[in-house]
Write a protein that holds these residues in place. Structure first.
Motif, PDB file in Angstrom:
ATOM      1  N   VAL A  12       7.583  61.439  45.455  1.00  0.00           N
ATOM      2  CA  VAL A  12       7.327  61.289  44.232  1.00  0.00           C
ATOM      3  C   VAL A  12       7.415  61.954  42.802  1.00  0.00           C
ATOM      4  N   ASP A  13       7.284  63.260  43.300  1.00  0.00           N
ATOM      5  CA  ASP A  13       7.020  64.224  41.719  1.00  0.00           C
ATOM      6  C   ASP A  13       8.379  64.173  41.138  1.00  0.00           C
ATOM      7  N   ALA A  14      10.213  63.343  42.316  1.00  0.00           N
ATOM      8  CA  ALA A  14      10.950  64.338  41.815  1.00  0.00           C
ATOM      9  C   ALA A  14      10.963  62.536  40.914  1.00  0.00           C
ATOM     10  N   TRP A  15      10.324  61.488  41.747  1.00  0.00           N
ATOM     11  CA  TRP A  15      10.559  59.980  40.332  1.00  0.00           C
ATOM     12  C   TRP A  15       9.958  60.345  38.943  1.00  0.00           C
ATOM     13  N   THR A  16       8.773  61.164  39.366  1.00  0.00           N
ATOM     14  CA  THR A  16       8.229  61.251  37.730  1.00  0.00           C
ATOM     15  C   THR A  16       8.939  61.410  36.925  1.00  0.00           C
ATOM     16  N   LEU A  17       9.609  62.596  37.022  1.00  0.00           N
ATOM     17  CA  LEU A  17       9.869  63.625  36.287  1.00  0.00           C
ATOM     18  C   LEU A  17      11.384  62.529  35.291  1.00  0.00           C
ATOM     19  N   ARG A  18      12.360  62.002  36.836  1.00  0.00           N
ATOM     20  CA  ARG A  18      12.901  61.365  36.490  1.00  0.00           C
ATOM     21  C   ARG A  18      13.029  60.394  34.939  1.00  0.00           C
ATOM     22  N   ASP A  19      11.358  59.356  35.840  1.00  0.00           N
ATOM     23  CA  ASP A  19      11.401  58.610  34.479  1.00  0.00           C
ATOM     24  C   ASP A  19      10.660  59.507  33.466  1.00  0.00           C
ATOM     25  N   GLN A  96      12.924  32.135  28.132  1.00  0.00           N
ATOM     26  CA  GLN A  96      12.111  32.039  27.671  1.00  0.00           C
ATOM     27  C   GLN A  96      11.053  31.848  28.093  1.00  0.00           C
ATOM     28  N   THR A  97      11.063  31.679  29.714  1.00  0.00           N
ATOM     29  CA  THR A  97       9.580  31.795  30.349  1.00  0.00           C
ATOM     30  C   THR A  97       8.899  32.777  30.480  1.00  0.00           C
ATOM     31  N   VAL A  98      10.076  33.995  30.578  1.00  0.00           N
ATOM     32  CA  VAL A  98       9.301  35.834  30.924  1.00  0.00           C
ATOM     33  C   VAL A  98       8.537  35.918  29.348  1.00  0.00           C
ATOM     34  N   LEU A  99       9.315  35.350  28.493  1.00  0.00           N
ATOM     35  CA  LEU A  99       9.060  35.526  27.033  1.00  0.00           C
ATOM     36  C   LEU A  99       7.333  35.161  26.954  1.00  0.00           C
ATOM     37  N   GLN A 100       7.148  33.719  27.265  1.00  0.00           N
ATOM     38  CA  GLN A 100       5.954  33.563  26.826  1.00  0.00           C
ATOM     39  C   GLN A 100       4.624  33.586  28.386  1.00  0.00           C
ATOM     40  N   THR A 101       5.017  34.166  29.358  1.00  0.00           N
ATOM     41  CA  THR A 101       4.229  33.918  30.823  1.00  0.00           C
ATOM     42  C   THR A 101       4.346  35.290  30.261  1.00  0.00           C
ATOM     43  N   GLY A 102       5.148  36.833  30.313  1.00  0.00           N
ATOM     44  CA  GLY A 102       4.617  37.710  30.546  1.00  0.00           C
ATOM     45  C   GLY A 102       5.099  38.070  31.817  1.00  0.00           C
ATOM     46  N   GLU A 103       5.475  37.907  32.764  1.00  0.00           N
ATOM     47  CA  GLU A 103       5.672  38.301  34.570  1.00  0.00           C
ATOM     48  C   GLU A 103       6.812  38.377  34.739  1.00  0.00           C
ATOM     49  N   ILE A 104       6.889  38.433  35.968  1.00  0.00           N
ATOM     50  CA  ILE A 104       8.391  39.351  36.237  1.00  0.00           C
ATOM     51  C   ILE A 104       9.208  37.697  37.142  1.00  0.00           C
ATOM     52  N   LEU A 105      10.046  37.379  36.721  1.00  0.00           N
ATOM     53  CA  LEU A 105      11.042  36.137  37.597  1.00  0.00           C
ATOM     54  C   LEU A 105      11.545  36.635  38.447  1.00  0.00           C
ATOM     55  N   ASP A 139      10.251  49.301  44.237  1.00  0.00           N
ATOM     56  CA  ASP A 139      10.532  50.702  43.300  1.00  0.00           C
ATOM     57  C   ASP A 139      10.689  50.885  41.803  1.00  0.00           C
ATOM     58  N   GLU A 140      11.980  50.095  41.706  1.00  0.00           N
ATOM     59  CA  GLU A 140      12.497  49.725  40.875  1.00  0.00           C
ATOM     60  C   GLU A 140      12.062  49.197  39.721  1.00  0.00           C
ATOM     61  N   THR A 141      11.238  47.805  40.192  1.00  0.00           N
ATOM     62  CA  THR A 141      11.159  46.832  39.130  1.00  0.00           C
ATOM     63  C   THR A 141       9.858  47.783  38.548  1.00  0.00           C
ATOM     64  N   ARG A 142       8.999  48.599  39.308  1.00  0.00           N
ATOM     65  CA  ARG A 142       7.945  49.156  38.787  1.00  0.00           C
ATOM     66  C   ARG A 142       8.430  49.961  37.903  1.00  0.00           C
ATOM     67  N   ARG A 143       9.516  51.003  37.956  1.00  0.00           N
ATOM     68  CA  ARG A 143      10.076  51.943  36.717  1.00  0.00           C
ATOM     69  C   ARG A 143      10.346  50.734  35.592  1.00  0.00           C
ATOM     70  N   LEU A 147       9.415  51.450  32.330  1.00  0.00           N
ATOM     71  CA  LEU A 147      10.127  52.348  30.719  1.00  0.00           C
ATOM     72  C   LEU A 147       9.700  50.949  30.263  1.00  0.00           C
ATOM     73  N   GLY A 148       9.764  49.435  30.566  1.00  0.00           N
ATOM     74  CA  GLY A 148       9.858  49.504  29.306  1.00  0.00           C
ATOM     75  C   GLY A 148       8.612  48.755  28.856  1.00  0.00           C
ATOM     76  N   ARG A 149       7.271  49.655  28.798  1.00  0.00           N
ATOM     77  CA  ARG A 149       6.564  49.096  27.471  1.00  0.00           C
ATOM     78  C   ARG A 149       6.409  50.572  26.543  1.00  0.00           C
ATOM     79  N   PHE A 150       7.538  51.063  27.054  1.00  0.00           N
ATOM     80  CA  PHE A 150       7.509  52.502  25.422  1.00  0.00           C
ATOM     81  C   PHE A 150       8.871  51.496  24.951  1.00  0.00           C
ATOM     82  N   VAL A 151       9.398  51.132  25.155  1.00  0.00           N
ATOM     83  CA  VAL A 151      11.238  50.322  24.757  1.00  0.00           C
ATOM     84  C   VAL A 151      10.478  48.807  24.059  1.00  0.00           C
TER      85      VAL A 151
END
Length: 721
Positions: A12-19, A96-105, A139-143, A147-151
């Motif tokens: 977990v520490d390695a994952w956090t440091l990499r992110d 467009q559906t994801v843009l409107q709902t904000g949910e993962i497809l 795990d990949e989706t959560r990462r 990361l997407g929040r900063f973008v």
């Protein structure tokens, strides 16, 4: 167990440091440029590399909903080629559906999608991240979400900044255009500055002004501004040719982002020398309902035209149209002022003539200033004034309050001196004309007493000073009561004449078949037993035939060309005879007679008028529905005519039905109770007597018919039907 927990914590520490390192890299990439959109391709590549993905895309939604999304690609699959740029494709719809709902497809193998992850900002979903390849692990989706929040935050801040910067530039340019429009009346200077400002605001290669030729009407004169400060001139074409001509013809804006797909595009009309036209936006120039031309902008430099561009151009064309309209008016006014100055001495010598003309106008006319004080009043207006009876001005005679002279009214408040009010009249448009400098027109109904009303048309016209400011207003009133009555009467007469001709033809055509039907039913009745079902059916046919025959007879009576024998008659006597004929039918009705004595004899057809009185009286009785009530019959003399009023206290007639009661075959009675021809015949008879019939009605209050007949005989042409 302890060793396993320690191993998981280290992972977990390695994952956090990499992110954290990835966040730092992404932040540096996105903030290195003043325009984050130019850094998005690099940021997308870094984001995909961080999760070990080789291909993907970003679909970024601009702040303006009318603008198309921004598409950023990084090694996308071949199946995605062109799909994200097509609004109707399945891939674009999913994003467009994801843009409107904000949910993962979740993964979409058919589309080659590992997942579509929303790129979230603090206040909205600003982009959709499309991943190619195998489905994403949790795990990949959560990462990616992390990361997407900063973008997303960087994208939103940049888009807001760009939008604010663009709006600031637009406002500055609009302010410059507005300053030009209000600082000069030189049309060439206004148009040059405005068209150049429009070109800069909309970020286009060229802007063209197309004006209707004032002398040749339908011919469009075109001139264009580009980076070259000089105009390019050309005569374009007739209205209706090309996109610009179609915009002028319809008065509607036009957006075309793919010129080659629109058959209306004309190179001789819409194209500009030296430019390859890719897209265009055109908006009409309309001022005060008058089409003046159009403004056409070509080749937007930063993408396709959108609705925001259209609204922005429309707001500017409204100002340009008013400037052109006002400049033309100003030019005409300048010419008129020159002519006026040349004839000033002539006008001064004719002052007495103009004053006589002002006083001789048969309609009320007066002039007021910004405080509603009367500046001038003509004699007609003074005679119709109804000033307030209390608190007369010092030195003003009491009898002057009844019939004041124009000189005595000058300087007083118009609403008090003319109408006896303590504040401006309801519906008054003087304030509107003072504020806008535009003329106004309105209608009003006035109570003249004795249950009489009149209809007036009131117009206001501005009087401007040398600075084009409205300082006074001319108020012109016209009594149009008689005009409206004559228009309605003429319309009704023409309609009745046409229907009468039709009715005569129809009645003659069906008369013979009806006679045969009735005759044969009588023969059948003789041969059938009276207690049989067939006899009852034949009886129904006979009754229906009799009713149809009565309708045909009414049609023929309505359409028949009759000769009217006019003689001097006693109007009250004709009414009394009609009342005597129906006295037995009025037993449940309170009948009130108010017949004026000493009425002069009138030229009329006794039998025809008696039919009118019978029809109106029976209608009044029917309106009471057998529940009692009052029917009032009034006669009186009014100038060179006599009036007969027949009023009831019945159920009344609704406004939508009231306008049709004189139409043939239109009745407010129930089925089988009337043919709808009675009032139409009454209207025709009164018309032949040179008079007119008027109706007033209010629901649950009653109906009043007023018949006006002239004392003098009608013109000979009116004696025939």
């Amino acid at each position: 167990m302890l060793a396993e927990s320690f191993s998981h914590a280290r992972a977990v520490d390695a994952w956090t440091l990499r992110d954290l390192a990835a966040v730092e890299t992404l932040t540096g990439t996105l903030t290195a440029s003043s325009d984050v959109t130019s850094a998005l391709p690099a940021a997308l590549a870094q984001l995909l590399a961080n999760v070990e993905r080789t291909g993907g895309a970003l679909l970024v939604q601009p702040p303006e909903a009318s603008q198309p999304p921004l598409v950023v690609l990084h090694r996308p699959p071949e199946a995605w080629a062109g799909q994200l740029h097509q609004p109707g494709s399945a891939l674009r719809q999913a994003a467009q559906t994801v843009l409107q709902t904000g949910e993962i497809l979740p993964p979409q193998p058919a589309l080659g999608l590992a997942a579509i992850v929303p790129v979230l900002a603090p206040t909205a979903c600003v982009a959709a991240l499309l991943l190619a390849g195998e489905p994403c692990a949790p795990d990949e989706t959560r990462r990616l979400m992390y990361l997407g929040r900063f973008v997303g935050q960087a994208i939103q801040l940049s888009l807001w900044h760009n939008a604010a910067r663009d709006r600031g530039q637009e406002l500055a340019a609009l302010h410059k255009i507005s300053a030009t429009l209000t600082s000069t009346l030189q049309l060439d200077e206004i148009l040059t500055s405005t068209i150049d400002g429009i070109r800069q605001i909309l970020n286009v290669e060229a802007a063209s002004l197309l004006l209707l030729d004032e002398e040749q009407g339908e011919l469009l004169f075109k001139k264009t501004l580009s980076e070259d400060p000089d105009w390019t001139f050309q005569y374009s074409a007739q209205v209706g040719q090309g996109l610009a001509g179609d915009c002028v013809r319809t008065g509607e804006p036009i957006i075309v982002n793919a010129i080659e797909t629109d058959p209306r595009f004309s190179r001789t009309v819409d194209a500009v020398a030296g430019f390859q036209t890719r897209n265009l936006l055109c908006a009409p120039l309309i001022a005060h309902g008058q089409k003046l031309g159009a403004i056409e902008v070509l080749n937007k430099l930063n993408g396709p035209f959108n609705l925001h561009d259209q609204e922005l151009l429309l707001s500017m064309t409204a100002s340009v149209a008013n400037a052109i309209y006002n400049a033309r008016l100003f030019h005409k006014l300048t010419v008129a002022n020159a002519d006026l100055e040349a004839s000033r001495w002539e006008v001064m010598r004719s002052r007495s003539t103009l004053l006589a003309l002002f006083d001789g106008i048969p309609n009320p006319i007066y002039i007021v200033d910004r405080d509603y004080k009367l500046i001038a009043v003509n004699k007609t207006c003074a005679r119709s004034a109804r000033p307030a009876p209390d608190h007369p001005p010092r030195g003003l005679r009491h009898e002057a309050l009844v019939r004041p002279t124009p000189q005595e009214l000058v300087g007083r408040l118009c609403y008090r001196a003319l109408y006896g009010r303590s504040q401006p009249c309801p519906g008054c448009r003087i304030a509107e004309t003072l504020a806008t400098g535009q003329s106004t027109h309105r209608r009003e109904r006035r109570d003249e007493g004795d249950e009489q009303t009149s209809e007036w048309e009131i117009s206001t016209y501005p009087i401007n000073n040398e600075r084009a400011q409205t300082v006074q207003v001319i108020v012109f009133g016209q009594d149009v009561t008689e005009k409206r009555r004559l228009e309605a009467s003429l319309f009704q007469s023409e309609k009745l004449a046409a229907i009468g001709q039709l009715a005569a033809g129809v009645a003659h055509e069906i008369n013979n078949p009806l006679a045969a039907i009735i005759a044969n039913t009588q023969l059948l009745q003789r041969d059938l037993p009276k207690d049989s079902e067939a006899f009852e059916s034949v009886e129904l046919i006979a009754r229906a035939g009799d009713r149809a025959m009565r309708v045909v007879r009414s049609l023929l009576d309505f359409a028949r060309q009759e000769h009217y024998e006019f003689a001097l008659i006693d109007l009250n006597e004709s009414i009394e005879q009609a009342l005597a004929l129906i006295q037995h039918q009025m037993h449940s009705v309170v009948l009130v007679r108010d017949l004026a004595p000493d009425l002069p004899p009138i030229p009329a057809s006794q039998d025809h008028l008696q039919g009118v009185w019978l029809n109106l009286l029976l209608n009044a009785r029917d309106a009471l529905n057998g529940s009692g009530g009052e029917v009032r019959v009034i006669t009186r003399q009014a100038d060179e005519a006599v009036e007969v009023i027949i009023a009831d206290t019945g159920s009344g007639i609704s406004p939508e039905k009231l306008s049709r009661i004189f139409e043939p075959f239109y009745t407010t009675k129930g089925p089988g109770r009337g043919t709808g021809l009675g009032l139409a015949v009454c209207h025709r008879i009164i018309k032949q007597h040179g008079g007119h019939i008027h109706v007033e009605s209010h629901l649950k209050q009653g109906t009043k018919f007023t018949v006006t007949l002239p004392i003098r005989p009608p013109a000979p042409a009116d004696k025939g039907a």
